[in-house]
Scaffold this active site. Structure first.
Site, short mmCIF file in Angstrom:
data_model
loop_
_atom_site.label_atom_id
_atom_site.label_comp_id
_atom_site.label_asym_id
_atom_site.label_seq_id
_atom_site.Cartn_x
_atom_site.Cartn_y
_atom_site.Cartn_z
N CYS A 1 0.83 -1.20 0.00
CA CYS A 1 0.00 0.00 0.00
C CYS A 1 0.87 1.26 0.00
O CYS A 1 1.37 1.66 1.05
CB CYS A 1 -0.91 0.00 1.23
SG CYS A 1 -1.92 1.48 1.35
N CYS B 1 -0.56 4.21 2.07
CA CYS B 1 -0.37 4.12 3.53
C CYS B 1 1.10 4.34 3.89
O CYS B 1 1.41 5.13 4.78
CB CYS B 1 -0.77 2.75 4.06
SG CYS B 1 -2.16 1.99 3.26
N ASP B 2 2.00 3.62 3.24
CA ASP B 2 3.38 3.55 3.71
C ASP B 2 4.35 4.44 2.93
O ASP B 2 5.47 4.66 3.38
CB ASP B 2 3.87 2.09 3.62
CG ASP B 2 2.95 1.15 4.40
OD1 ASP B 2 2.35 1.62 5.39
OD2 ASP B 2 2.82 -0.01 4.01
#
Ligand code: NAP
Length: 549
Positions: A365, A368-369
């Protein structure tokens, strides 16, 4: 606010008198006194201190149980209370940790009035749903609400925060900060718009939030945009139960309820499915460019107007029959029909190091990261729309990204591929990942050119993997539904599966796997099952079979 003497004057005077009378009556009924403690700098009395005194005086005239003590900021009491600036007003410090830095004037006089009433009542007056959330807070929440007297949205956030402090006085403290009185403090927090709320030094709210959304943001210590009401029901009966809260499930929910079907959606993880993890969506009609999470929030808000959503519960067991019985981790459902919109989950490379270093540099992701890898070097594995979209996202947020693709041609759409090349993102063609290495985090990746067979280790801080999805068919398997050769749920073209009353929609059916197609399939499935409920096709089949026998 100052009460005026009775007069036989204008309509406005009469209205003001009536309001004051009502306020006096409201304060008289309050069970608790409201002690106020004001700290000012007597050596340099500011306009804010004068305004604070004036506002407090006006309120005190409403009820003698509103009391005021004033101290100079150099007084021992100021040190005892940890006062950092003047004027600072403590509200009922014997019971709550509520302080005001500045003066409650302008729009903020409204907040002040409401705070006094809540404190006098000794009750938060939070909605039942918001109270449930605030009660789950189990650590300190030092809240700072930045406001200004001219901001009409600020009182809502102030009152939200104060309600939380009254509900959980042992853990929640609130500081209301007027950015005009405390410009340096506002600057330190980069609070350049109001209202802004920080808790434990983390921004949790930008702009006004509904009470429940505020409570959730305070609990999770991150800004929330949607609140899904919780249900205590042990058993729920529906006409349609939808498993999966992605675009297909949400759209089916809207259509089904609008057709008059009592419908619920169960989602075990995050709403929105894969879309919530997509950095930017540029091909959903009506939006030239929209963040995946934003699009999900819009869809969820829309769906919530119609359909009840049960979030965070997993389906454990389904018994097919009439009704269909579903047991989740929280309750039981009885439903006339079931729609599986369970989507798909990301595919793994299956190479050594991948699972061991997952969350330690291996990620599925980028939204997200990605920010954790700013300025660092990462590989993005894959050649489809996801890999290219995510490589572009990483590039734009300052990550040094190289695409690794196993063929010499991208599968991604031409438009996206062009953007990749235009942005100068390097691509390693005909290259496969053989191993991901590193002790505690990703350090290097072993790559192999599948044309020459040559292998080499390249240094990398992260590996992002976007190589497609596997359909989430565990429930379909458990039910004994027929699957296609590729492992997707087999359906008749109108989303009917091999079991009567059970339908499918979205990525779990295979096909194009676009947000717009998933939404379309959800709508189609809802319309089919509505028609089937009126004219059950399985009954007709049974009748036809009997007639031809
Ligand atoms: P995808 O289209 O199936 O592409 C998967 C990519 O990963 C392919 O390039 C494939 O290589 C590669 N791959 C598969 N297994 C691999 C392995 N074991 N090792 C190395 N590479 C491997 O998947 P996706 O990109 O995740 O997209 C999924 C669906 O969502 C698609 O239908 C896509 O159109 C849609 N989507 C759309 C958008 C958009 O429209 N904006 C954005 C994201 C996703 P080969 O090319 O050699 O098969």
């Amino acid at each position: 606010m100052k009460p005026s003497p009775p007069s036989g004057g204008s309509g406005a005077d009469l209205a003001a008198e009536a309001t004051l009378r009502q306020l006096r009556q409201a304060f008289e009924k309050l069970p608790h006194g409201i002690p106020l403690v004001l700290f000012t700098d007597r050596q340099a009395d500011s306009v804010f201190a004068q305004a604070a005194r004036q506002v407090i005086r006006a309120f005190r005239e409403l009820n003698p149980r509103i009391t005021l003590k004033e101290y100079d900021i150099r007084h021992e009491e100021a040190r005892r209370q940890g006062i950092e600036g003047a004027p600072t007003l403590l509200i009922a410090p014997d019971r709550y940790a509520i302080r005001w830095r500045g003066a409650p004037m302008g729009e903020e006089a409204r907040s002040f009035l409401e705070i006094l009433l809540l404190v006098g009542m000794g009750q938060s007056q939070l909605s039942e749903q918001a109270r449930k959330v605030v009660r789950r807070i189990d650590g300190p929440r030092r809240v700072k609400v930045f406001v200004s007297p001219t901001c009409p949205y600020c009182p809502q956030q102030v009152v939200n925060a104060v309600k939380a402090a009254i509900e959980k006085p042992d853990l929640v403290s609130v500081e209301i900060i007027d950015i005009q009185a405390e410009p340096e403090l506002a600057d330190r927090y980069a609070a350049q718009s109001v209202p802004q709320v920080f808790a434990e030094e983390t921004l949790i709210g930008l702009g006004a939030q509904a009470e429940e959304v505020f409570a959730l943001s305070l609990l999770k210590l991150e800004p929330q945009t949607i609140f899904i009401p919780e249900s205590d029901a042990e058993e729920v009966q529906t006409d349609l139960l939808i498993v999966g809260g992605g675009p297909a499930g949400l759209t089916a929910g809207i259509y089904a309820v609008r057709s008059g079907l009592k419908t619920a959606i169960i989602e075990r993880q995050a709403l929105g499915g894969q879309v919530a993890l997509t950095p930017v969506v540029e091909n959903y009609p009506g939006f030239t460019s929209v963040g995946g999470k934003t699009l999900v929030d819009i869809m969820v808000s829309h769906a919530l107007q119609y359909v009840q959503i049960f979030l965070g519960e997993s389906v454990l067991e389904i018994q097919h029959g009439r009704p269909i019985r579903v047991r989740t981790s929280r309750r039981r459902f009885e439903t006339k029909s079931l729609l599986l919109a369970t989507g798909a989950s990301h595919r793994h490379l299956g190479v050594p190091g991948e699972s061991r270093l997952s969350g330690r540099g291996v990620s599925y992701c980028s939204t997200c990261d990605g920010p954790l890898f700013r300025g660092k070097s990462v590989l993005m594995v894959g050649g489809g729309n996801s890999a290219v979209t995510e490589a572009l996202h990483l590039h734009h947020i300052g990550v040094k990204v190289t695409l690794v693709h196993r063929r010499d041609k991208l599968r991604a759409q031409e438009f996206l591929s062009r953007q990749l090349f235009d942005n100068g993102i390097p691509v390693l063609w005909n290259t496969e990942v053989r191993e991901i290495r590193g002790e505690d985090r990703v350090r290097e990746v072993l790559l192999q050119n599948n044309r020459t067979g040559e292998t080499r280790a390249v240094a990398a801080d992260g590996v992002f993997i976007a190589i497609g999805y596997e359909p989430a068919v565990e429930l379909a398997r458990q039910l004994g539904l027929e699957l296609t050769e590729d492992g997707y749920i087999k359906h008749d073209g109108r989303h009917r599966t091999s079991l009567p009353g059970v339908y499918s929609a979205g990525d779990v059916e295979g096909g194009y796997k676009q947000i717009v197609t998933a939404a379309g399939q959800g709508a189609e499935a809802a319309m089919t099952l509505f028609e089937d409920m009126i004219h059950p096709y399985w009954m007709q089949e049974a009748t036809t079979r009997k007639a031809t026998a």
